[in-house]
Design a protein around this motif. Structure first.
Motif, PDB file in Angstrom:
ATOM      1  N   ILE A 294     -12.386 -18.632  -8.204  1.00 11.41           N
ATOM      2  CA  ILE A 294     -12.090 -18.966  -9.679  1.00 11.41           C
ATOM      3  C   ILE A 294     -10.212 -18.531 -10.012  1.00 11.41           C
ATOM      4  CG2 ILE A 294     -12.409 -18.944 -11.973  1.00 11.41           C
ATOM      5  CD1 ILE A 294     -14.258 -20.542 -10.537  1.00 11.41           C
ATOM      6  N   MET A 295      -9.452 -19.225 -10.373  1.00  9.19           N
ATOM      7  CA  MET A 295      -8.109 -18.474 -10.334  1.00  9.19           C
ATOM      8  C   MET A 295      -8.011 -17.454 -12.034  1.00  9.19           C
ATOM      9  SD  MET A 295      -6.457 -18.546  -7.240  1.00  9.19           S
ATOM     10  CE  MET A 295      -8.007 -18.815  -5.798  1.00  9.19           C
ATOM     11  N   PRO A 296      -6.948 -16.299 -11.477  1.00  5.95           N
ATOM     12  CA  PRO A 296      -7.040 -15.738 -12.401  1.00  5.95           C
ATOM     13  C   PRO A 296      -5.928 -16.098 -13.389  1.00  5.95           C
ATOM     14  CG  PRO A 296      -6.351 -14.682 -11.022  1.00  5.95           C
ATOM     15  CD  PRO A 296      -6.247 -16.163 -10.799  1.00  5.95           C
ATOM     16  N   ASN A 297      -5.193 -16.886 -13.430  1.00  5.26           N
ATOM     17  CA  ASN A 297      -3.977 -17.318 -14.392  1.00  5.26           C
ATOM     18  C   ASN A 297      -4.055 -17.316 -15.586  1.00  5.26           C
ATOM     19  OD1 ASN A 297      -4.450 -19.720 -12.659  1.00  5.26           O
ATOM     20  ND2 ASN A 297      -2.532 -20.180 -13.474  1.00  5.26           N
ATOM     21  N   LEU A 298      -5.036 -17.108 -16.439  1.00  7.76           N
ATOM     22  CA  LEU A 298      -4.931 -17.712 -17.428  1.00  7.76           C
ATOM     23  C   LEU A 298      -4.775 -16.425 -18.324  1.00  7.76           C
ATOM     24  CD1 LEU A 298      -8.960 -16.590 -17.907  1.00  7.76           C
ATOM     25  CD2 LEU A 298      -7.392 -18.640 -17.150  1.00  7.76           C
ATOM     26  N   LEU A 299      -4.019 -17.310 -19.514  1.00  7.47           N
ATOM     27  CA  LEU A 299      -3.013 -16.541 -20.530  1.00  7.47           C
ATOM     28  C   LEU A 299      -3.798 -16.043 -21.298  1.00  7.47           C
ATOM     29  CD1 LEU A 299      -0.382 -19.015 -21.839  1.00  7.47           C
ATOM     30  CD2 LEU A 299      -0.225 -16.528 -20.288  1.00  7.47           C
ATOM     31  N   PRO A 300      -4.186 -14.504 -21.551  1.00  7.22           N
ATOM     32  CA  PRO A 300      -3.497 -13.272 -20.273  1.00  7.22           C
ATOM     33  C   PRO A 300      -3.820 -13.172 -19.320  1.00  7.22           C
ATOM     34  CG  PRO A 300      -4.738 -12.021 -22.655  1.00  7.22           C
ATOM     35  CD  PRO A 300      -4.650 -13.603 -22.612  1.00  7.22           C
ATOM     36  N   PRO A 301      -3.572 -13.360 -18.426  1.00  9.40           N
ATOM     37  CA  PRO A 301      -3.897 -13.070 -16.523  1.00  9.40           C
ATOM     38  C   PRO A 301      -5.514 -12.199 -16.914  1.00  9.40           C
ATOM     39  CG  PRO A 301      -1.685 -12.099 -16.718  1.00  9.40           C
ATOM     40  CD  PRO A 301      -1.895 -12.334 -17.954  1.00  9.40           C
ATOM     41  N   VAL A 302      -6.377 -12.500 -15.752  1.00 10.00           N
ATOM     42  CA  VAL A 302      -7.458 -11.536 -15.665  1.00 10.00           C
ATOM     43  C   VAL A 302      -7.266 -11.144 -15.201  1.00 10.00           C
ATOM     44  CG1 VAL A 302      -9.885 -11.745 -14.858  1.00 10.00           C
ATOM     45  CG2 VAL A 302      -9.360 -13.426 -15.470  1.00 10.00           C
ATOM     46  N   SER A 303      -7.320  -9.134 -15.692  1.00  9.22           N
ATOM     47  CA  SER A 303      -6.716  -8.694 -14.772  1.00  9.22           C
ATOM     48  C   SER A 303      -7.452  -7.067 -15.680  1.00  9.22           C
ATOM     49  CB  SER A 303      -5.353  -7.469 -15.482  1.00  9.22           C
ATOM     50  OG  SER A 303      -5.144  -7.832 -17.082  1.00  9.22           O
ATOM     51  N   ASP A 304      -8.528  -6.988 -16.592  1.00 12.16           N
ATOM     52  CA  ASP A 304      -9.796  -5.959 -16.263  1.00 12.16           C
ATOM     53  C   ASP A 304     -10.852  -6.750 -15.846  1.00 12.16           C
ATOM     54  OD1 ASP A 304     -10.208  -6.432 -18.916  1.00 12.16           O
ATOM     55  OD2 ASP A 304      -8.754  -5.865 -19.693  1.00 12.16           O
ATOM     56  N   GLY A 305     -11.953  -5.556 -16.212  1.00 11.36           N
ATOM     57  CA  GLY A 305     -13.000  -5.501 -16.244  1.00 11.36           C
ATOM     58  C   GLY A 305     -14.175  -6.321 -17.013  1.00 11.36           C
ATOM     59  N   LYS A 306     -13.071  -6.147 -18.676  1.00 13.96           N
ATOM     60  CA  LYS A 306     -13.640  -6.643 -19.704  1.00 13.96           C
ATOM     61  C   LYS A 306     -13.931  -7.970 -19.517  1.00 13.96           C
ATOM     62  CE  LYS A 306     -13.772  -6.090 -24.630  1.00 13.96           C
ATOM     63  NZ  LYS A 306     -13.114  -7.505 -25.027  1.00 13.96           N
ATOM     64  N   MET A 307     -12.534  -8.809 -18.826  1.00 18.33           N
ATOM     65  CA  MET A 307     -11.946 -10.077 -19.276  1.00 18.33           C
ATOM     66  C   MET A 307     -13.068 -10.671 -17.789  1.00 18.33           C
ATOM     67  SD  MET A 307      -8.358  -9.352 -19.131  1.00 18.33           S
ATOM     68  CE  MET A 307      -6.772 -10.822 -20.137  1.00 18.33           C
ATOM     69  N   LEU A 308     -13.053 -10.066 -16.592  1.00 20.28           N
ATOM     70  CA  LEU A 308     -13.511 -10.914 -15.501  1.00 20.28           C
ATOM     71  C   LEU A 308     -15.001 -10.699 -15.936  1.00 20.28           C
ATOM     72  CD1 LEU A 308     -13.140  -8.400 -12.740  1.00 20.28           C
ATOM     73  CD2 LEU A 308     -12.760 -10.291 -12.432  1.00 20.28           C
ATOM     74  N   ARG A 309     -15.585  -9.946 -16.799  1.00 19.87           N
ATOM     75  CA  ARG A 309     -17.084 -10.404 -17.447  1.00 19.87           C
ATOM     76  C   ARG A 309     -16.783 -11.113 -18.705  1.00 19.87           C
ATOM     77  NH1 ARG A 309     -17.635  -5.640 -18.742  1.00 19.87           N
ATOM     78  NH2 ARG A 309     -17.613  -5.762 -20.486  1.00 19.87           N
ATOM     79  N   GLU A 310     -16.276 -11.422 -19.101  1.00 17.97           N
ATOM     80  CA  GLU A 310     -16.332 -12.374 -20.614  1.00 17.97           C
ATOM     81  C   GLU A 310     -15.863 -13.753 -19.678  1.00 17.97           C
ATOM     82  OE1 GLU A 310     -15.944  -9.156 -23.935  1.00 17.97           O
ATOM     83  OE2 GLU A 310     -14.135 -10.535 -23.298  1.00 17.97           O
TER      84      GLU A 310
END
Ligand code: DOR
Ligand code: ZN
Length: 340
Positions: free
Chosen positions: A38-54
């Motif tokens: 799964i690519m991480p280029n959301l706005l803002p990009p997926v760049s920490d543990g919390k964002m990854l988990r959520e």
């Protein structure tokens, strides 16, 4: 052969987006694939543990009951250190690096490409066994961007010999040639780069639904890509780069880059491999090579395809798929999950 069963098909480069779009596209991938990177280029990009988990939880909710493994990626930043990456090791399959501004939502990517500046992060990834996926394009002339980036791949491959480097969505013969020069270089190839050239995009009336980055190239490039995909070269994997944008963002004066292929991918790949007498290589291209390269064990799912026509829907939600309204000679006829 008029039918074929693929065991645990994988899409090793997928954009699922978020919100309403995620709700539309995630079930389409989960219906045919056992898992996806799964690519991480959301706005803002997926760049920490919390964002990854959520984000992972939102994908799981959108997918529902289907068994579908989310192989998550983190958006590369040069300030990630060993401790940070180590704390996320179990939550990610790879880190994705974008040159700044090269494509959709990549503004926070790497500027200038000074390898010394990236080396602490890359060394940590190498030690932790985290693969590096790269959108490899320079900021030069659009047709030359990928070829111009190859020296960067080579320098990275040489300086970090234990780091697995995946050249994403390769589109040129130069990238195909680079693959075998370094043991630690691998590549994904999309469906659209196997099917089209720049002629299809802009040779006649402009076809915005085929516009993507990297842009489709010449016939000889497509030949080189086909030669490694159709032979399931052990260093290449299928990665659709299926990248949905709403119709109004594609059919617009500033057309967004991305081709939406997830729901047609297995049928169209079967047709392509069949037409080249290569159906026996499809299993390796869409699953086995990725399992070996990434050392992953996706959930059981087998997909049966038959040589029967499939008319591609005109729309999925607000998104127009590749080959909308056209007929593909192969269809997915049955999907079996788990030990059923
Ligand atoms: O065509 C593309 N679309 N290429 C990319 O690299 C990104 C993608 C997107 O996210 O829309
Ligand atoms: Zn992509």
């Amino acid at each position: 052969m008029d039918s074929l069963t693929i065991d645990r098909p994988l899409d090793m480069h997928l954009h699922l987006r978020d919100g309403e779009m995620l709700e539309v596209v995630a079930p389409l991938s989960a219906a045919h694939f056992s898992g996806a990177l799964i690519m991480p280029n959301l706005l803002p990009p997926v760049s920490d543990g919390k964002m990854l988990r959520e984000y992972g939880e939102r994908i799981a909710a959108a997918v529902g009951e289907e068994s579908f493994e989310r192989y998550m990626t983190l958006f590369f930043r040069s300030d990630y250190d060993y401790d940070f990456l180590s704390s996320l090791r179990e939550s990610i399959t790879a880190v994705k690096l974008y040159p700044a501004g090269i494509t959709t939502n990549s503004e926070g990517g790497v500027e200038g490409f000074d390898i010394a500046e990236l080396s602490e992060t890359l060394e940590a990834m190498s030690e932790l066994g985290i693969p590096l996926c790269i959108h490899g394009e320079s900021n030069g002339f659009v047709m030359d961007r990928e070829a111009e980036f190859i020296p960067v791949y080579e320098k990275l491959a040489e300086n970090f010999p234990h780091l697995k480097i995946i050249m994403e969505h390769i589109s040129t013969k130069e990238s195909v040639e680079a693959l075998d020069r370094y043991e630690n270089l691998f590549a994904t190839i999309t469906l659209h780069h196997l099917l089209i050239t720049l002629d299809d995009v802009a040779g006649g009336l402009l076809r915005p639904h085929l516009f993507c980055k990297p842009i489709a190239k010449r016939y000889e490039d497509r030949e080189a890509l086909r030669s490694v995909a159709l032979s399931a070269h052990p260093k290449v994997m299928f990665g659709s780069d299926s990248a949905p944008h709403p119709r109004n963002a594609k059919e617009a004066p500033g057309c967004a880059a991305g081709v939406f292929t997830a729901p047609i991918a297995l049928a169209a790949l079967s047709e392509l491999f069949d037409s080249h007498g290569a159906l026996d290589r499809l299993q390796a291209f869409v699953s086995d090579n990725a399992r070996r390269i990434y050392d992953i064990e996706p959930p059981a799912k087998s997909v049966e395809l038959r040589k029967e026509p499939f008319v591609v829907p005109e729309r999925f939600g607000t998104v127009v798929p590749m080959m909308a309204g056209e007929e593909i000679g192969w269809s997915v006829v049955k999907v079996t999950q788990g030990g059923e």
